[in-house]
Structure formats: C-alpha cells, structure tokens
Design a protein around this motif. Structure first.
Motif, PDB file in Angstrom:
ATOM      1  N   ASP A 225      -5.331   5.791   5.008  1.00 62.60           N
ATOM      2  CA  ASP A 225      -5.684   4.782   3.907  1.00 62.60           C
ATOM      3  C   ASP A 225      -5.322   3.373   4.601  1.00 62.60           C
ATOM      4  OD1 ASP A 225      -6.554   6.242   1.807  1.00 62.60           O
ATOM      5  OD2 ASP A 225      -4.639   6.758   1.079  1.00 62.60           O
TER       6      ASP A 225
ATOM      7  N   PHE B 267      -5.823  -8.827  -1.603  1.00 65.49           N
ATOM      8  CA  PHE B 267      -6.517  -8.690  -0.251  1.00 65.49           C
ATOM      9  C   PHE B 267      -7.798  -9.546  -0.375  1.00 65.49           C
ATOM     10  CE2 PHE B 267      -5.140  -4.170   0.633  1.00 65.49           C
ATOM     11  CZ  PHE B 267      -3.933  -4.288   0.494  1.00 65.49           C
TER      12      PHE B 267
ATOM     13  N   LEU C  58       0.935  -1.370  -0.021  1.00 66.45           N
ATOM     14  CA  LEU C  58      -0.010   0.157  -0.055  1.00 66.45           C
ATOM     15  C   LEU C  58       0.996   1.198  -0.061  1.00 66.45           C
ATOM     16  CD1 LEU C  58      -2.963  -0.920   2.152  1.00 66.45           C
ATOM     17  CD2 LEU C  58      -3.073  -0.491  -0.059  1.00 66.45           C
ATOM     18  N   LEU C  59       1.836   1.222   0.777  1.00 61.46           N
ATOM     19  CA  LEU C  59       2.822   2.479   0.871  1.00 61.46           C
ATOM     20  C   LEU C  59       3.279   2.728  -0.707  1.00 61.46           C
ATOM     21  CD1 LEU C  59       4.982   1.756   4.302  1.00 61.46           C
ATOM     22  CD2 LEU C  59       3.117   3.721   3.607  1.00 61.46           C
TER      23      LEU C  59
ATOM     24  N   ALA D 174      -0.300   5.105  -0.459  1.00 59.02           N
ATOM     25  CA  ALA D 174      -1.519   5.308   0.629  1.00 59.02           C
ATOM     26  C   ALA D 174      -0.736   5.957   1.696  1.00 59.02           C
ATOM     27  CB  ALA D 174      -1.891   3.855   1.256  1.00 59.02           C
TER      28      ALA D 174
ATOM     29  N   TRP E 225     -10.375 -10.067   0.980  1.00 63.42           N
ATOM     30  CA  TRP E 225     -12.026  -9.232   1.289  1.00 63.42           C
ATOM     31  C   TRP E 225     -12.198  -8.434   0.172  1.00 63.42           C
ATOM     32  CZ3 TRP E 225      -7.661  -8.472   4.568  1.00 63.42           C
ATOM     33  CH2 TRP E 225      -6.952  -7.359   4.174  1.00 63.42           C
ATOM     34  N   ARG E 226     -11.406  -8.464  -0.768  1.00 61.88           N
ATOM     35  CA  ARG E 226     -11.847  -7.637  -2.219  1.00 61.88           C
ATOM     36  C   ARG E 226     -12.052  -8.708  -3.480  1.00 61.88           C
ATOM     37  NH1 ARG E 226      -9.908  -2.035  -2.946  1.00 61.88           N
ATOM     38  NH2 ARG E 226     -10.152  -0.852  -1.006  1.00 61.88           N
TER      39      ARG E 226
ATOM     40  N   LYS F 174      -8.272   0.697   4.559  1.00 64.60           N
ATOM     41  CA  LYS F 174      -8.337  -0.299   3.621  1.00 64.60           C
ATOM     42  C   LYS F 174      -7.525  -1.732   3.998  1.00 64.60           C
ATOM     43  CE  LYS F 174      -8.699   3.398   0.330  1.00 64.60           C
ATOM     44  NZ  LYS F 174      -9.922   3.193  -0.007  1.00 64.60           N
ATOM     45  N   LEU F 175      -6.851  -1.625   5.030  1.00 66.69           N
ATOM     46  CA  LEU F 175      -6.016  -2.759   5.298  1.00 66.69           C
ATOM     47  C   LEU F 175      -6.215  -3.337   6.817  1.00 66.69           C
ATOM     48  CD1 LEU F 175      -4.091  -5.004   4.492  1.00 66.69           C
ATOM     49  CD2 LEU F 175      -2.461  -3.386   5.215  1.00 66.69           C
TER      50      LEU F 175
ATOM     51  N   LEU G  90      -6.444   4.677  -4.566  1.00 66.55           N
ATOM     52  CA  LEU G  90      -5.520   5.561  -3.809  1.00 66.55           C
ATOM     53  C   LEU G  90      -5.376   6.661  -4.345  1.00 66.55           C
ATOM     54  CD1 LEU G  90      -3.532   2.605  -2.285  1.00 66.55           C
ATOM     55  CD2 LEU G  90      -4.972   3.971  -0.921  1.00 66.55           C
TER      56      LEU G  90
END
Lengths: 247, 252
Positions: free
Chosen positions: A158, B85, A149-150, A154, B87-88, A162-163, B100
């Motif tokens: 975020d 992920f 994500l980074l 993010a 859950w997605r 999201k995580l 994002l």
C-alpha cells in the motif's frame, strides 16, 4: 509565447553571427552557414528522413525503453532492500564517471554492426541516471506520510503504491527528459563508430566527403528529434502531474 | 474505559533516558481530553504508542479493555500538519482510510458525501489540497480521520499552524463536531487557553522525563461552551496556575 521571446532572440542572434562568420570564412567544408545547412537538409531529405532518421530513432527508443524498465526495476529493488542499496548505490554513482564514449568501440567489437551494440551504448548512457533519479524520488517520501499510512493500517505494498510511486513520479519524468538527449547522443556515437545507417553514420560519411553542410544537416535533425520527444514527454507530464507546484 | 495505560515504560532506542516509567492513566469513553505539557516532554510519544508506531518496553495499553496489539482501526490519528496527499483530490484524500480497509466503492462514495456535509465542506470534492486554505485543509484532514471509523480520535496540535482567528474558529467548530458525534477525543496542545476551552479533562505532564503519572484537572465548565466562559474567575485562576506550572517545567 512571450515567455520564450528572450531565448528566441538569443537563438536568432547566434544564428546571425554564425551566418556572418561563415560568410567571412567562405569555406563550407570548414564552417557551413546555417542557410547552407538548411538547403542541404532539404536536398538530402529523402535519405535523411526515410532511412537514417528511422534507424537512429529505432536505436534511441529501444535503448530508452530497456533503460527505463531496468532502471525502474533497480530503483524499486534498492528501495525494497537496504542491503542492495548499500551494495549498489555507490557503485552506480561511481560508474557515472566512466566515459561511455571511450568504451563504446568495444561494444561494436562484440556485437558487430547489428542494432544491439548501439542499443547497449544507449542503455549504458541512460540506465544509471534513470535508476538514481527515480530511487532518489522514492527516498524523498515524507516519513510522516508513511507513518500516517501505517496508523491507517497500510501494508508495505500500500505504502509503495499509494505514496512512493506518486512521490517519485515527478522524478521519473525528470529522469526521462534527461535520458532522451543522452540516448540520442549514445545512438549517434555508436553509429559514428560503426554502422551502415543512421544519422551518426551519415554525418561521418559526409565528413569523409568534406561536405560541411552535410555533416551538420543530420545533427540538426538529431537535436530537433530529441527536442520533439522531450516536448511530447513534457506534455504528458503536465497532463499527469497536476500537483507539482506544491512539492 | 476507552483507553488505559497500565504500567507503561518507554525509552527511544537512541535516547539515554526514559521518556516515561510505569505510567498509568485512563480516558473515559466519550470525553474530550487534552494533554498539555512543554514541547519535547513526550506528548506526541504518547500518541505514537497508542498508534502502535512505537512499542513500550513494558506495560500494556488497552482500548475498551483489549490490548491494542489485538486491535485494528481503533484510533483515528490527525497529525499536526494536515499531511494531505497533494496528488489526490479532497474526495480521494478523505477516502484513503476506507480505501485501505478495502471498502467497496459505493460505501466509500456515500461515506465521503456524508462526512463532507458533516464537516461543512460540500462542493469541494474534486479540488486539490493546494487550492484550499489552511483551515479548510485541517477540516479535510479531520474528515479523513473520521472515516477511519474509529471511536477514539487522536489530534496532535491540529491547529497550531493556523493563524489566530482561524484557530479560534476551528476550535469552536471542533467542539461542535464533538458534541454531535459522541466520539472520544484526545487532544495534544501546548496552548493552555485552547485546552481549557475545549476539554472536559486536562492531563498535564507534570514532571520532566521520565514521568510516571499525568496530573488530572477536570474543567468546571458545562457544554455547550462559548468563549466568554474563559472569562470566569475560576477559569482565569486555573489558567494562571497551569501557565505557572508549565513555565516551571520549561525552566527545569
């Protein structure tokens, strides 16, 4: 249904043995039989269902709700700040060894017969397990996913939204399922100690009248109520968490 | 130049030795470059530096001449594990980079549709990762990397966890994707054959830590390629040479 068959057999077996022993003893004030309890439940249905069950559930749900809100806030705060985590986490774990039942009378002393003393007992029993379980959920976030994500640019929020939240969601449900029986116990204990209504109070009153079946009837109701709430939560969990088998 | 390392030195704070010292190397735009070396030699660290997850102690990394600290979304990173992920859904996973970047919904949907078609995955938008095979998951992960919109893709041993046949299939697939997209690919692997088959250029981490240069080998094969090219005598020779080199390092 087939999956529940073994546990159903065990339950029926225990009830049969209980019935048998109760018949042998033949003294309802010492050991009422399951059938006697059911009959008493039916006879007392009006005060039990209309007065005492709502009172206990009120305490349970209010206490649980406050616990969930506070527990989540504490878990989030500990996740955000390492200093806070190091200051609080060990204290919370240690506090779990304090027997709440032993200090519950104090709350009755402070708050009298109002609902708040009882709610406080409930909160004390459920708040910390919820905070710890959810916090552990946040902590089980995979470092690699966070880094991914980074690299996608993010922000901290975020990553949280999201995580961390989806990662901790199964823990959140486990926490609530664990907290429901605890909060029912908490409410019943508090009522036992000092109240004018509620299933705990009712059970105690029956005790003073040596009505064995009358002691058990509200307890049966209490556990059925707890089971029903857990079942509702499990149902919601299944609807929301569709991915659990992979984790 | 797509990417340039200028005099880069780096040491992990917990290590007593440097990973690299005064490292120089560059990657041309539009090329397919593999970085090869024994495990633990710092291949992934190079990607962490490019991604900005680690900061070099000295030196500078530039993309198209601009220091990376001044850039955003300049590299799409595809990790070894697909890291989808759970859950997605596939669609939601793929759209994550755009989400994002705060792209609007219509743009996301369109891009997602297009990229799924491109990687050959139409029809699985609503599925969850747990319902997909290993090869498909890697494709989804690749699609997610594409939607970063970056011109440079960093692929860190993306196929190492796949079985042999799926791996071969995915290599051919990736080559096909690259030929169509004209993006720059940096590809980490420890599989010599994979590196030879895919790359225009192979960089070998030629010394154990700390290293200050990468040994450059240009692969004398034209695109499009197929597997039979690996049977050519000079490629077999090159392969032997590389294996010897990496082996020696591993022993040291």
């Amino acid at each position: 249904m087939k999956r529940h068959l073994p546990s159903l057999c065990v339950t029926v077996g225990i009830l049969l043995v209980w019935q048998l022993i109760a018949l042998l003893i033949d003294a309802a004030y010492i050991l009422p039989s399951p059938l006697q309890i059911l009959v008493r439940l039916w006879e007392l249905k009006e005060p039990l269902f209309c007065v005492h069950l709502p009172a206990t559930m009120g305490v349970t749900i209010l206490g649980l709700f406050i616990s969930v809100v506070l527990g989540l806030l504490l878990a989030i705060a500990m996740d955000r700040s390492e200093a806070l985590e190091r200051a609080l986490y060990p204290v919370i774990v240690a506090s779990q060894t304090i027997p709440t039942t032993a200090i519950a009378p104090l709350f009755i002393l402070w708050f009298g017969y109002s609902i708040w003393g009882k709610v406080l007992v409930t909160i004390l029993m459920t708040f910390f397990p919820i905070a710890i379980t959810v916090f552990d959920g946040f902590r089980s976030t995979k470092r690699e996913m966070e880094e991914l994500l980074l690299t996608l640019g993010a922000s901290k929020s975020d990553i949280f939204l999201k995580l961390k939240i989806p990662t901790a969601l199964p823990n959140f449900f486990s926490a609530i399922k664990m907290a429901v029986p605890l909060s029912v116990i908490g409410a019943a204990i508090a009522e036992w100690l000092g109240a004018q209504q509620g299933l705990g109070y009712f059970s105690k009153r029956m005790m003073t009248q040596l009505d064995g079946a009358g002691v058990f009837a509200p307890i049966v109701l209490l556990s059925v109520a707890a089971m029903a709430v857990v079942a509702i939560i499990s149902f919601a969990e299944k609807k929301i968490i569709t991915w659990r088998k992979e984790l | 130049m797509m990417l340039e390392f200028q005099d880069v030195s780096f040491r992990y704070p917990s290590d007593s030795y440097s990973m690299m010292e005064h490292l120089h190397f560059s990657v041309e735009e539009g090329s397919f470059v593999s970085i090869i070396g024994p495990s633990g030699c710092g291949k992934s660290t190079l990607f962490r530096l490019i991604n900005g997850l680690e900061q070099p102690q000295s030196g500078q990394i530039t993309v198209k001449g601009v220091p990376i600290s001044k850039l955003k979304s300049y590299a799409g990173f595809m990790p070894q594990k697909d890291l989808l992920f759970p859950w997605r859904t596939v669609e939601e996973n793929i759209c994550l980079p755009m989400e994002l970047q705060k792209a609007d919904r219509a743009a996301k949907e369109e891009a997602c549709k297009k990229v799924l078609q491109q990687v050959g995955l139409t029809g699985i938008e609503k599925k969850y990762p747990s319902e997909l095979s290993g090869g498909m998951r890697q494709r989804v992960s690749f699609a997610r990397t594409l939607l970063t919109g970056a011109d440079m893709l960093l692929l860190d041993e993306p196929f190492s966890a796949l079985d042999f046949f799926t791996r071969i299939e995915m290599q051919e697939w990736l080559l096909h994707q690259w030929e169509q997209m004209k993006k720059t690919i940096l590809f980490i692997t420890h599989d010599v054959e994979e590196a030879l088959f895919l790359s225009k250029t192979v960089y070998v981490i030629s010394k154990p830590c700390p290293f200050s240069s990468l040994e450059r080998i240009d692969i004398p094969l034209a695109y499009p390629r197929d597997r039979s090219a690996l049977e050519q005598p000079e490629i077999i020779h090159l392969k032997e040479e590389l294996i010897q080199k990496l082996r020696k390092e591993a022993v040291e």
